[in-house]
Design an enzyme around this catalytic site. Structure first.
Site, PDB file in Angstrom:
ATOM      1  N   HIS A 169      -1.519   8.537  10.975  1.00 55.88           N
ATOM      2  CA  HIS A 169      -1.313   7.718  12.180  1.00 55.88           C
ATOM      3  C   HIS A 169      -0.035   8.138  12.895  1.00 55.88           C
ATOM      4  CE1 HIS A 169      -4.566   4.955  11.449  1.00 55.88           C
ATOM      5  NE2 HIS A 169      -4.013   4.373  10.370  1.00 55.88           N
ATOM      6  N   HIS A 186      -8.565   5.939  12.808  1.00 56.62           N
ATOM      7  CA  HIS A 186      -9.357   5.823  11.585  1.00 56.62           C
ATOM      8  C   HIS A 186     -10.633   6.654  11.688  1.00 56.62           C
ATOM      9  CE1 HIS A 186      -7.264   1.893  10.290  1.00 56.62           C
ATOM     10  NE2 HIS A 186      -6.702   2.960   9.751  1.00 56.62           N
ATOM     11  N   HIS A 203      -2.259   8.725   4.572  1.00 56.04           N
ATOM     12  CA  HIS A 203      -2.983   7.989   5.612  1.00 56.04           C
ATOM     13  C   HIS A 203      -2.027   7.553   6.725  1.00 56.04           C
ATOM     14  CE1 HIS A 203      -6.091   4.992   7.015  1.00 56.04           C
ATOM     15  NE2 HIS A 203      -4.987   4.379   7.427  1.00 56.04           N
ATOM     16  N   GLU A 204      -0.896   6.959   6.345  1.00 58.73           N
ATOM     17  CA  GLU A 204       0.033   6.419   7.359  1.00 58.73           C
ATOM     18  C   GLU A 204       0.657   7.537   8.191  1.00 58.73           C
ATOM     19  OE1 GLU A 204      -1.324   2.932   6.029  1.00 58.73           O
ATOM     20  OE2 GLU A 204      -0.392   3.453   7.932  1.00 58.73           O
TER      21      GLU A 204
HETATM   22  C1  LIG Z   1      -6.305   2.725   3.974  1.00 64.48           C
HETATM   23  C2  LIG Z   1      -5.091   1.963   3.422  1.00 64.48           C
HETATM   24  C3  LIG Z   1      -4.168   2.937   2.723  1.00 64.48           C
HETATM   25  C4  LIG Z   1      -4.340   1.257   4.568  1.00 64.48           C
HETATM   26  C5  LIG Z   1      -5.177   0.195   5.240  1.00 64.48           C
HETATM   27  C6  LIG Z   1      -4.449  -0.399   6.459  1.00 64.48           C
HETATM   28  C7  LIG Z   1      -4.266   0.686   7.487  1.00 64.48           C
HETATM   29  O1  LIG Z   1      -5.214   1.154   8.081  1.00 64.48           O
HETATM   30  N1  LIG Z   1      -3.026   1.144   7.680  1.00 64.48           N
HETATM   31  O2  LIG Z   1      -2.825   2.191   8.519  1.00 64.48           O
HETATM   32  C8  LIG Z   1      -5.463  -0.955   4.277  1.00 64.48           C
HETATM   33  O3  LIG Z   1      -4.563  -1.550   3.741  1.00 64.48           O
HETATM   34  N2  LIG Z   1      -6.782  -1.254   4.135  1.00 64.48           N
HETATM   35  C9  LIG Z   1      -7.226  -2.382   3.321  1.00 64.48           C
HETATM   36  C10 LIG Z   1      -8.524  -2.918   3.875  1.00 64.48           C
HETATM   37  C11 LIG Z   1      -8.964  -4.116   3.096  1.00 64.48           C
HETATM   38  C12 LIG Z   1      -9.789  -4.087   1.984  1.00 64.48           C
HETATM   39  N3  LIG Z   1      -9.950  -5.353   1.544  1.00 64.48           N
HETATM   40  C13 LIG Z   1      -9.217  -6.223   2.333  1.00 64.48           C
HETATM   41  C14 LIG Z   1      -9.011  -7.625   2.249  1.00 64.48           C
HETATM   42  C15 LIG Z   1      -8.196  -8.226   3.208  1.00 64.48           C
HETATM   43  C16 LIG Z   1      -7.539  -7.454   4.199  1.00 64.48           C
HETATM   44  C17 LIG Z   1      -7.719  -6.058   4.270  1.00 64.48           C
HETATM   45  C18 LIG Z   1      -8.572  -5.462   3.309  1.00 64.48           C
HETATM   46  C19 LIG Z   1     -10.737  -5.701   0.392  1.00 64.48           C
HETATM   47  C20 LIG Z   1      -9.871  -5.947  -0.873  1.00 64.48           C
HETATM   48  C21 LIG Z   1      -9.043  -4.718  -1.299  1.00 64.48           C
HETATM   49  C22 LIG Z   1      -7.619  -4.855  -0.837  1.00 64.48           C
HETATM   50  C23 LIG Z   1      -6.706  -3.704  -1.264  1.00 64.48           C
HETATM   51  C24 LIG Z   1      -6.947  -2.438  -0.486  1.00 64.48           C
HETATM   52  N4  LIG Z   1      -6.786  -2.668   0.933  1.00 64.48           N
HETATM   53  C25 LIG Z   1      -7.419  -1.941   1.884  1.00 64.48           C
HETATM   54  O4  LIG Z   1      -8.163  -1.007   1.604  1.00 64.48           O
HETATM   55 ZN   LIG Z   2      -4.808   3.057   8.987  1.00 62.67          ZN
END
Ligand SMILES: CC(C)C[C@H](CC(=O)NO)C(=O)N[C@H]1Cc2cn(c3ccccc23)CCCCCCNC1=O
Ligand SMILES: [Zn+2]
Ligand SMILES: [Ca+2]
Ligand SMILES: [Zn+2]
Length: 170
Positions: free
Chosen positions: A124, A130, A120-121
């Site tokens: 970007h 996204h 994913h990163e």
């Molecule tokens: C796609 C990923 C590899 C990178 C993305 C960030 C991103 O887009 N980086 O390029 C990410 O970290 N998304 C959060 C989005 C998110 C989900 N929640 C959150 C609760 C608080 C803050 C963010 C989130 C609900 C709870 C689950 C938390 C653990 C998983 N976190 C996520 O899925």
């Molecule tokens: Zn992302």
């Protein structure tokens, strides 16, 4: 709406990368092999070559950090945001940062799967935004994956080829 014409992308067909700092969760050799696999998944689809450099400044600087880690986007502790990356450009452009307060894993059920997050990163880092496609790697929400059959979705491939064209595997 971001018209393709002025979307950030690498103009050279060789992009360098360097792993600047590591996580304690996985052996160095595993992280390096995993990253090479991630980069190949993307470069298989476009006419672009990745070159690993072991010192100095690379286009894509990869680091693991906690909380405040050198840019204006501090991480948030375990869970929540797992990682972030910058679109192509100079300086931080292209860089990919991973929250080292996560437990990074590769294949085990426990922890966050570094393979899918790094894919994913790097998306970007190559210029992708996204995707709302639930099966796309570029979807903004993390999903655990089975590393044995993890691969780019058609949406991911379509989007990256819109930016860089197809790789002619002639
Ligand atoms: C796609 C990923 C590899 C990178 C993305 C960030 C991103 O887009 N980086 O390029 C990410 O970290 N998304 C959060 C989005 C998110 C989900 N929640 C959150 C609760 C608080 C803050 C963010 C989130 C609900 C709870 C689950 C938390 C653990 C998983 N976190 C996520 O899925
Ligand atoms: Zn992302
Ligand atoms: Ca976090
Ligand atoms: Zn960062």
């Amino acid at each position: 709406y971001s018209p393709l014409a002025n979307r950030a992308k690498w103009t050279s067909n060789v992009v360098t990368y360097r792993v600047v700092s590591h996580t304690q969760d996985l052996p160095l050799v595993v992280v390096n092999q995993l990253l090479a696999k991630v980069l190949k998944m993307w470069s298989d689809e476009i006419p672009l070559t990745f070159k690993n450099v072991s010192w100095g400044t690379a286009d894509i600087m990869i680091l693991f950090g906690r909380r405040s880690h050198g840019d204006a986007f501090p991480f948030d502790g375990p869970g929540n945001i797992l990682a972030h990356a910058f679109l192509p450009g100079r300086g931080f452009g292209g860089d990919a940062h991973f929250d080292d307060d996560e437990h990074w894993s590769y294949g085990s059920r426990r922890g966050v799967n570094l393979l899918s997050v790094a894919t994913h990163e790097i998306g970007h880092s190559l210029g992708l935004l996204h995707s709302s496609d639930p099966n796309a790697v570029m979807n903004p929400t993390y999903r655990d994956v089975d590393p044995k059959n993890f691969r780019l979705s058609q949406d991911d491939i379509n989007e990256i080829q819109k930016l860089y064209g197809k790789r002619n595997n002639s």
